[in-house]
Write a protein that holds these residues in place. Structure first.
Motif, PDB file in Angstrom:
ATOM      1  N   LEU A   1       0.827  -1.197   0.000  1.00  0.00           N
ATOM      2  CA  LEU A   1       0.000   0.000   0.000  1.00  0.00           C
ATOM      3  C   LEU A   1       0.868   1.257   0.000  1.00  0.00           C
ATOM      4  O   LEU A   1       0.645   2.202  -0.762  1.00  0.00           O
ATOM      5  N   ALA A   2       1.879   1.254   0.855  1.00  0.00           N
ATOM      6  CA  ALA A   2       2.769   2.412   0.926  1.00  0.00           C
ATOM      7  C   ALA A   2       3.507   2.609  -0.385  1.00  0.00           C
ATOM      8  O   ALA A   2       3.645   3.723  -0.883  1.00  0.00           O
ATOM      9  N   ALA A   3       3.966   1.505  -0.965  1.00  0.00           N
ATOM     10  CA  ALA A   3       4.748   1.583  -2.194  1.00  0.00           C
ATOM     11  C   ALA A   3       3.934   2.178  -3.333  1.00  0.00           C
ATOM     12  O   ALA A   3       4.440   2.987  -4.115  1.00  0.00           O
ATOM     13  N   VAL A   4       2.671   1.778  -3.415  1.00  0.00           N
ATOM     14  CA  VAL A   4       1.818   2.254  -4.502  1.00  0.00           C
ATOM     15  C   VAL A   4       1.776   3.777  -4.547  1.00  0.00           C
ATOM     16  O   VAL A   4       1.723   4.379  -5.613  1.00  0.00           O
ATOM     17  N   ILE A   5       1.820   4.380  -3.386  1.00  0.00           N
ATOM     18  CA  ILE A   5       1.768   5.849  -3.363  1.00  0.00           C
ATOM     19  C   ILE A   5       3.169   6.453  -3.329  1.00  0.00           C
ATOM     20  O   ILE A   5       3.495   7.366  -4.086  1.00  0.00           O
ATOM     21  N   ALA A   6       4.016   5.935  -2.443  1.00  0.00           N
ATOM     22  CA  ALA A   6       5.301   6.590  -2.196  1.00  0.00           C
ATOM     23  C   ALA A   6       6.304   6.401  -3.323  1.00  0.00           C
ATOM     24  O   ALA A   6       7.094   7.299  -3.618  1.00  0.00           O
TER      25      ALA A   6
ATOM     26  N   GLY B   1      11.132  17.658   4.162  1.00  0.00           N
ATOM     27  CA  GLY B   1      10.375  18.063   5.339  1.00  0.00           C
ATOM     28  C   GLY B   1       9.526  16.924   5.878  1.00  0.00           C
ATOM     29  O   GLY B   1       9.523  16.637   7.074  1.00  0.00           O
ATOM     30  N   LEU B   2       8.841  16.233   4.956  1.00  0.00           N
ATOM     31  CA  LEU B   2       8.031  15.085   5.344  1.00  0.00           C
ATOM     32  C   LEU B   2       8.862  14.057   6.089  1.00  0.00           C
ATOM     33  O   LEU B   2       8.451  13.518   7.115  1.00  0.00           O
ATOM     34  N   GLY B   3      10.048  13.800   5.534  1.00  0.00           N
ATOM     35  CA  GLY B   3      10.929  12.805   6.144  1.00  0.00           C
ATOM     36  C   GLY B   3      11.231  13.123   7.591  1.00  0.00           C
ATOM     37  O   GLY B   3      11.106  12.273   8.466  1.00  0.00           O
TER      38      GLY B   3
ATOM     39  N   ILE C   1       3.518   4.625   8.174  1.00  0.00           N
ATOM     40  CA  ILE C   1       4.864   4.514   8.712  1.00  0.00           C
ATOM     41  C   ILE C   1       5.864   4.118   7.636  1.00  0.00           C
ATOM     42  O   ILE C   1       7.008   4.576   7.619  1.00  0.00           O
ATOM     43  N   ALA C   2       5.423   3.275   6.702  1.00  0.00           N
ATOM     44  CA  ALA C   2       6.339   2.768   5.677  1.00  0.00           C
ATOM     45  C   ALA C   2       6.584   3.773   4.559  1.00  0.00           C
ATOM     46  O   ALA C   2       7.623   3.754   3.909  1.00  0.00           O
ATOM     47  N   ALA C   3       5.614   4.659   4.334  1.00  0.00           N
ATOM     48  CA  ALA C   3       5.713   5.558   3.177  1.00  0.00           C
ATOM     49  C   ALA C   3       6.945   6.472   3.172  1.00  0.00           C
ATOM     50  O   ALA C   3       7.639   6.545   2.162  1.00  0.00           O
ATOM     51  N   PRO C   4       7.236   7.178   4.270  1.00  0.00           N
ATOM     52  CA  PRO C   4       8.364   8.117   4.204  1.00  0.00           C
ATOM     53  C   PRO C   4       9.698   7.469   3.803  1.00  0.00           C
ATOM     54  O   PRO C   4      10.382   8.017   2.931  1.00  0.00           O
ATOM     55  N   PRO C   5      10.118   6.350   4.393  1.00  0.00           N
ATOM     56  CA  PRO C   5      11.398   5.792   3.943  1.00  0.00           C
ATOM     57  C   PRO C   5      11.387   5.344   2.483  1.00  0.00           C
ATOM     58  O   PRO C   5      12.387   5.502   1.778  1.00  0.00           O
TER      59      PRO C   5
ATOM     60  N   VAL D   1      14.457  -0.042   5.142  1.00  0.00           N
ATOM     61  CA  VAL D   1      14.113   0.742   6.326  1.00  0.00           C
ATOM     62  C   VAL D   1      12.630   0.581   6.647  1.00  0.00           C
ATOM     63  O   VAL D   1      12.243   0.373   7.799  1.00  0.00           O
ATOM     64  N   ALA D   2      11.799   0.663   5.608  1.00  0.00           N
ATOM     65  CA  ALA D   2      10.360   0.529   5.813  1.00  0.00           C
ATOM     66  C   ALA D   2      10.023  -0.840   6.401  1.00  0.00           C
ATOM     67  O   ALA D   2       9.217  -0.950   7.323  1.00  0.00           O
ATOM     68  N   PHE D   3      10.655  -1.872   5.876  1.00  0.00           N
ATOM     69  CA  PHE D   3      10.423  -3.238   6.365  1.00  0.00           C
ATOM     70  C   PHE D   3      10.707  -3.324   7.858  1.00  0.00           C
ATOM     71  O   PHE D   3       9.901  -3.841   8.641  1.00  0.00           O
ATOM     72  N   ILE D   4      11.862  -2.802   8.254  1.00  0.00           N
ATOM     73  CA  ILE D   4      12.239  -2.855   9.664  1.00  0.00           C
ATOM     74  C   ILE D   4      11.220  -2.122  10.536  1.00  0.00           C
ATOM     75  O   ILE D   4      10.781  -2.627  11.575  1.00  0.00           O
TER      76      ILE D   4
END
Lengths: 226, 213, 238
Positions: A40-45, A64-66, A101-105, A154-157
């Protein structure tokens, strides 16, 4: 409190591996929800990161988001979303929270990977007649692959770590052993579950790290090892 | 908002605990990491990276409850949390400190050597100041992550702001959860700004731009 | 006086310098001139032990420097390089004072020497509190020279110091250097690949080809009138 023997006994008890709250099922649940939220995160990020990296506009927002997203407590996000959507929709809520949580990384990995590609490389590709699409597909993505995978790592962790807390809102996952164990003072269960989680993250981290290394393109190295 | 005002003393107490549980690991971890980054022998760099990277990947709750098995501490209470958070900070800052030290310009290193600065003088007068921007950036990341991770300590009995999430969920009190979220977020942002400001203080030369004649 | 005796430097497989011998006389400017790969920087860096010879000896005023403490040695020899290497986080004055205090001078002496040398290289007082990034390339290099001189050395090592500066400023700096050398009686070892610079500055000119091989050595006038071979002719445009 800690007894190696008790932990060993816990592991060798077949009952702890089977059934709704057995290790196999918990492992499956853990991985499943991790994968869904990463997707889900990947589809957008991912597209967003590629676009911002390719066109060079909007970097300020990405950066900034990061930094702001790091200030949001993952645990709080989990509880907040479950409360928001109601206990009946907690699976959706948790998946959503994990995706946030996964999207930013993932975004950061894609963005920095694409934007780090030298202007001269891109210029040469364009000068040879590639369209923007071809440039992205043939040049930018392969060169940025290692960084993108790094973002996923990073997202996985982060996601796996947060899923450990899922039992607190009534879901399953490997954290169940820890949380129930703490409540029932069954420290063998606690320790055993912790061991399984540690192994899972070590293996997962190593595997993704390998993929990262394989796709890294150095100036002096061949693209696929030979 | 009402809920917050009614219980502000209690929240304040939780916040204080949260701060101490976050800042102590950051302070201790940074020093250890900086020393490691500077003094780790070249041959041990990759294994150290690997080890710290592996530990950093372990979920915090799992590490909190795995430490008792390794160190004999008790399962509940702040000790594990403090130790685990310190380890995470060491890992995080080790990586960023190495990067920061690596991008000290070569010409500065060479001149320092050529004009006879001793190893210690070189570290204090040249490396440290020039690595400061990178070190500050790494510190900001470590602070934000630690403040966020500290809340998980509530699961093993640490009375910090994370407690608001657990309690709020049990009582179905969304105000409580929101308060926890906002409080932690605000603390993280404020600390981040403070570190950023510290960075500006320590690097006055970065503000002056080149004006070629 | 600096003396190289049978010096060579080998890096895993490749020979940077092979069997080099030279006397660098005191109180003169000796220029090592050659293209890249001639080993000139390597030879220069042997004098303050940034590089150690694989074979042979380097001695200063008769003493073999191999046995001397490197750090102490470097505090008595001035070093100027093309990138200048001013510490970006310190002001101009601080940069010069730091090196002087490292060399053992007291704060007051260091400051006095720093101011004196900065004046000597033509840096105005108004620049003392500025940061390197606020100076032009030429000005930065003047500071680089002042810094090297603040420790009151007898020997000055210079590695293509004016290479990054435009031609007009370059000639000014060369003239200033010559003036300073005469005033202070410095022994200067100067490395360059620029023929004009070499011919202008050298009291003794050493023409090098690959691997530190000396093609010819003598005063510019001597070499101009009697170049040894085609290599020297071409390199110096004579």
């Amino acid at each position: 409190m800690f007894s190696l023997e008790a932990v060993w006994q816990w592991f060798t008890d077949v009952e702890n591996w089977n059934g709704r709250y057995g290790l196999w099922n918990l492992l499956g649940e853990h991985l499943l929800i991790t994968l869904w939220s990463l997707l889900l995160a990947a589809v957008i990020a991912l597209p967003l990161g590629i676009i911002v990296g390719h066109f060079g506009k909007g970097q300020a927002i990405v950066v900034g988001l990061g930094s702001t997203s790091r200030a949001i407590p993952t645990m709080g996000l989990l509880f907040a979303l479950v409360m928001l959507l109601g206990v009946n929709f907690r699976e959706v809520a948790v998946t959503l929270a994990l995706a946030v949580i996964a999207a930013p990384p993932i975004l950061a990995g894609a963005y920095s990977g694409i934007s780090a590609i030298e202007r001269t490389t891109k210029l040469a590709a364009v000068a040879q007649g590639m369209t923007s699409w071809q440039l992205v597909w043939h040049a930018e993505l392969p060169l940025a692959a290692s960084s993108i995978i790094g973002g996923f790592r990073v997202a996985f962790i982060q996601v796996v770590s947060t899923v450990v807390l899922a039992p607190l809102v009534g879901l399953g996952g490997l954290g169940f052993g820890i949380i129930q164990g703490l409540a029932l003072r069954d420290f063998a269960q606690v320790t055993a579950s912790a061991i399984v989680i540690v192994l899972l993250t070590l293996v997962g981290n190593q595997l993704i790290g390998l993929a990262q290394k394989q796709t890294r393109v150095g100036l002096d190295k061949p693209i696929r090892g030979n | 908002m009402e809920w917050f005002l009614r219980n502000s003393n209690f929240i304040f107490g939780l916040a204080t605990t949260h701060l101490s549980v976050s800042l102590l690991p950051v302070a201790l971890g940074s020093l250890i990491a900086l020393a490691l980054a500077k003094f780790v022998p070249r041959k041990l760099v990759t294994p150290t990276n690997g080890l710290l990277g592996a530990i950093y990947a372990v979920p915090s709750l799992a590490l909190f409850v795995a430490l008792p098995a390794l160190l004999g501490t008790s399962y509940l209470g702040p000790t594990n949390v403090l130790i685990a958070l310190t380890i995470y900070v060491v890992a995080s800052i080790f990586f960023s400190a190495r990067d920061a030290l690596a991008q000290v310009p070569n010409s500065a290193n060479l001149i320092s050597k050529a004009q006879g600065l001793s190893g210690w003088q070189h570290f204090i007068y040249v490396e440290l100041p020039l690595a400061t921007p990178g070190l500050i950036a790494g510190l900001r990341i470590a602070v934000a992550s630690t403040v966020s991770m500290a809340s998980i300590g509530a699961v093993v009995g640490v009375r910090n702001l994370g407690y608001l999430f657990l309690d709020g969920f049990q009582r179905k009190n969304s105000d409580e959860i929101i308060t926890g979220l906002v409080a932690i977020f605000v603390i993280a942002i404020v600390l981040d700004l403070m570190v950023w400001f510290l960075g500006r203080l320590l690097t006055p030369w970065a503000k002056k731009q080149v004006r070629s004649v | 006086m600096i003396e190289f005796k049978g010096v060579s430097k080998v890096y895993s497989g490749s020979v940077a310098v092979g069997d080099f011998s030279l006397v660098v006389p005191s109180r003169q400017i000796t220029v090592l001139m050659g293209l890249s790969g001639s080993g000139k920087t390597t030879l220069l860096q042997m004098v303050n032990k940034l590089v150690e010879p694989s074979q042979g000896t380097v001695s200063i005023d008769g003493s073999d420097i191999a046995s001397l403490d490197s750090v102490k040695l470097r505090r008595s020899i001035g070093y100027v390089m093309q990138e200048v290497g001013l510490l970006p986080h310190k002001t101009i004055l601080e940069n010069v004072v730091l090196i002087a205090t490292v060399a053992g001078q007291s704060k007051e002496t260091a400051r006095a020497n720093a101011v004196g040398m900065l004046n000597m290289v033509g840096i105005d007082e108004s620049f003392f509190a500025r940061y390197p990034a606020q100076l032009s390339g030429g000005q930065q290099q003047r500071v680089g020279v002042a810094r090297a001189l603040a420790i009151k050395p007898n020997i000055l090592l210079m590695d293509e110091p004016f290479g990054a500066v435009d031609p007009i400023v370059r000639e000014e700096l060369q003239d200033e250097l010559a003036r300073i050398q005469r005033a202070l009686g410095l022994t200067i070892m100067f490395v360059t690949h620029d023929r004009h610079e070499a011919l202008r500055l050298a009291d003794q000119l050493v023409v090098l080809s690959a691997g530190g091989h000396v093609e010819q050595s003598g005063t510019p006038a001597e070499i101009r009138s009697k170049p040894n071979n085609d290599f020297v002719k071409k390199l110096l445009g004579v």
